[in-house]
Design an enzyme around this catalytic site. Structure first.
Site, PDB file in Angstrom:
ATOM      1  N   SER A 108      18.574  28.743 -14.070  1.00  0.00           N
ATOM      2  CA  SER A 108      18.186  27.729 -13.080  1.00  0.00           C
ATOM      3  C   SER A 108      19.271  27.695 -12.013  1.00  0.00           C
ATOM      4  O   SER A 108      20.405  28.155 -12.254  1.00  0.00           O
ATOM      5  CB  SER A 108      18.119  26.354 -13.776  1.00  0.00           C
ATOM      6  OG  SER A 108      18.065  25.307 -12.829  1.00  0.00           O
TER       7      SER A 108
ATOM      8  N   TYR B 270      21.052  19.932 -19.980  1.00  0.00           N
ATOM      9  CA  TYR B 270      20.335  21.006 -19.282  1.00  0.00           C
ATOM     10  C   TYR B 270      21.327  21.895 -18.528  1.00  0.00           C
ATOM     11  O   TYR B 270      21.256  23.127 -18.599  1.00  0.00           O
ATOM     12  CB  TYR B 270      19.331  20.372 -18.317  1.00  0.00           C
ATOM     13  CG  TYR B 270      18.402  21.343 -17.625  1.00  0.00           C
ATOM     14  CD1 TYR B 270      17.219  21.754 -18.232  1.00  0.00           C
ATOM     15  CD2 TYR B 270      18.682  21.834 -16.346  1.00  0.00           C
ATOM     16  CE1 TYR B 270      16.340  22.620 -17.597  1.00  0.00           C
ATOM     17  CE2 TYR B 270      17.816  22.708 -15.701  1.00  0.00           C
ATOM     18  CZ  TYR B 270      16.653  23.095 -16.333  1.00  0.00           C
ATOM     19  OH  TYR B 270      15.787  23.961 -15.691  1.00  0.00           O
TER      20      TYR B 270
END
Ligand code: NAD
Length: 257
Positions: free
Chosen positions: A139, A152
Site C-alpha cells: 500500500s 495496517y
C-alpha cells in the site's frame, strides 16, 4: 499468451484488487486459484466464470489467511504455484491506546504473516522450476503513515521489508519478489465508505471523493483494480526479469508529495 502454463495463487481474491488481479492474470493466460476464508457457492462460481471467459483452469480454495496452517495448506492444496500474489488484507482504524489487541494480532496475521507462510511453501516449488514470481500487495501505507492505522501501516511496511528479503534469498534463481503499493483503489470496500463520507461532510459524491478521500492522492483519481492487475502482469513478464526487491507505486503521486 505470456502466462500460459503458469499457475497463479491469489490470496483474498473474491472481491476488489485480488479479483481484479486474478482477472488480468487469467486474461494473460495463467491458470488461477482464487481464495478467501468462506466456502460459498458464489466463491466457486467466480472461479468457473473466470475459466469460462478466459479459457484457463480456475479453482477456488477456501483457506483463512489469519491461520498459519491454513496459509501453508492453501499452497499445498493448489499443487502448483508459479505466481503467488499475497493480497488478503483487512483494516481497522483506532488510536493506539484504544486499538484492540485482537485487531492488532489479526491485521498482522492476515496482512503480513500470511505472506511469510505462503512464500515459505511456494518457494521450493518455484526453485524446482527455476521460475517464480511473488507479488505482495502492500500500500502507499507501506511507504508512508497516517494516524490511527497503526497495525495496517506496521504490517504494510513489514511486507515491503519481507519482499526485499525474499528477493535477496532468491536472487539469480529465476524468481523475483516485489511489492505493489496502491494508493486509493475503488473497490467495493472503498465504494461502501462513500455514502457515509457524503453524509458526515455534507458533500456530494464527486466533492467527497476529490476533497476528502483523495486529498493525499495528487491525481485526485482512484487507481483501478485493472491497473493493479496490469502491474502484476508486468511483474510476471520477461520485461521485469531483473525487477526484484523493490516497490512499484500506483498511487496517483501520493508518495511524491
Ligand atoms: P476487499 O475487502 O475488497 O478484498 C479483500 C479480500 O480479502 C476479500 O476477497 C476478502 O474475502 C479477503 N479476506 C479477508 N480476510 C481474509 C482471510 N482471513 N482469509 C482469506 N481471505 C480474506 O479489499 P481490497 O480493497 O481489494 O484490498 C485488497 C488488498 O489491497 C489488501 O491487502 C489491502 O490492504 C490492499 N490495498 C487496498 C487499497 C484500496 O484502496 N482498496 C489500497 C492499498 C492497498
Amino acid at each position: 499468451m505470456i502466462l500460459s502454463g503458469k499457475t497463479a495463487v491469489i490470496t483474498g481474491s473474491t472481491s476488489g484488487i485480488g479479483l481484479g488481479v486474478a482477472e488480468e492474470l487469467a486474461r494473460a493466460g495463467a491458470d488461477v486459484v482464487l481464495n478467501s476464508f468462506t466456502d460459498r457457492d458464489e466463491d466457486h462460481a467466480l472461479a468457473a466464470d473466470l475459466a469460462r471467459r478466459h479459457g484457463v483452469t480456475a479453482r477456488y480454495i477456501a483457506a483463512d489467511m489469519s491461520d498459519a496452517t491454513a496459509c501453508r495448506g492453501l499452497i499445498t492444496q493448489a499443487g502448483a504455484c508459479d505466481i503467488l500474489v499475497n493480497n488478503a488484507g483487512i483494516q481497522h482504524v483506532a488510536p493506539i491506546e484504544g486499538f484492540p489487541t485482537a485487531k492488532w494480532n489479526l491485521i498482522l496475521a492476515i496482512n503480513l504473516s500470511s505472506a511469510f507462510h505462503t512464500s515459505a511453501v511456494a518457494l521450493p516449488m518455484m526453485r524446482a522450476k527455476g521460475w517464480g514470481r511473488i507479488v505482495n500487495i502492500a500500500s502507499a501505507h507501506g511507504l508512508t503513515a497516517s494516524p490511527f492505522k497503526s497495525a495496517y501501516i506496521a504490517a504494510k511496511h513489514g511486507i515491503v521489508g519481507l519482499s526485499k528479503t525474499v528477493a535477496l534469498e532468491t536472487a539469480g534463481q529465476g524468481i523475483t519478489c516485489n511489492a505493489i503499493c496502491p494508493g486509493y483503489v475503488l473497490t467495493p470496500l472503498i465504494e461502501a465508505q462513500i455514502p457515509d463520507q457524503m453524509r458526515v461532510h455534507n458533500m456530494d459524491r464527486d466533492t467527497v471523493i476529490r476533497d476528502v478521500m483523495l486529498l493525499r492522492q495528487p491525481s485526485r483519481q482512484f487507481a483501478t483494480v485493472e491497473q493493479i492487475g496490469g502491474t502484476t502482469v508486468y511483474l510476471c513478464s520477461p520485461a521485469a526479469d531483473q525487477v526484484t526487491g523493490t516497490t512499484i507505486s500506483v498511487d496517483g503521486g501520493w508518495t511524491a508529495l
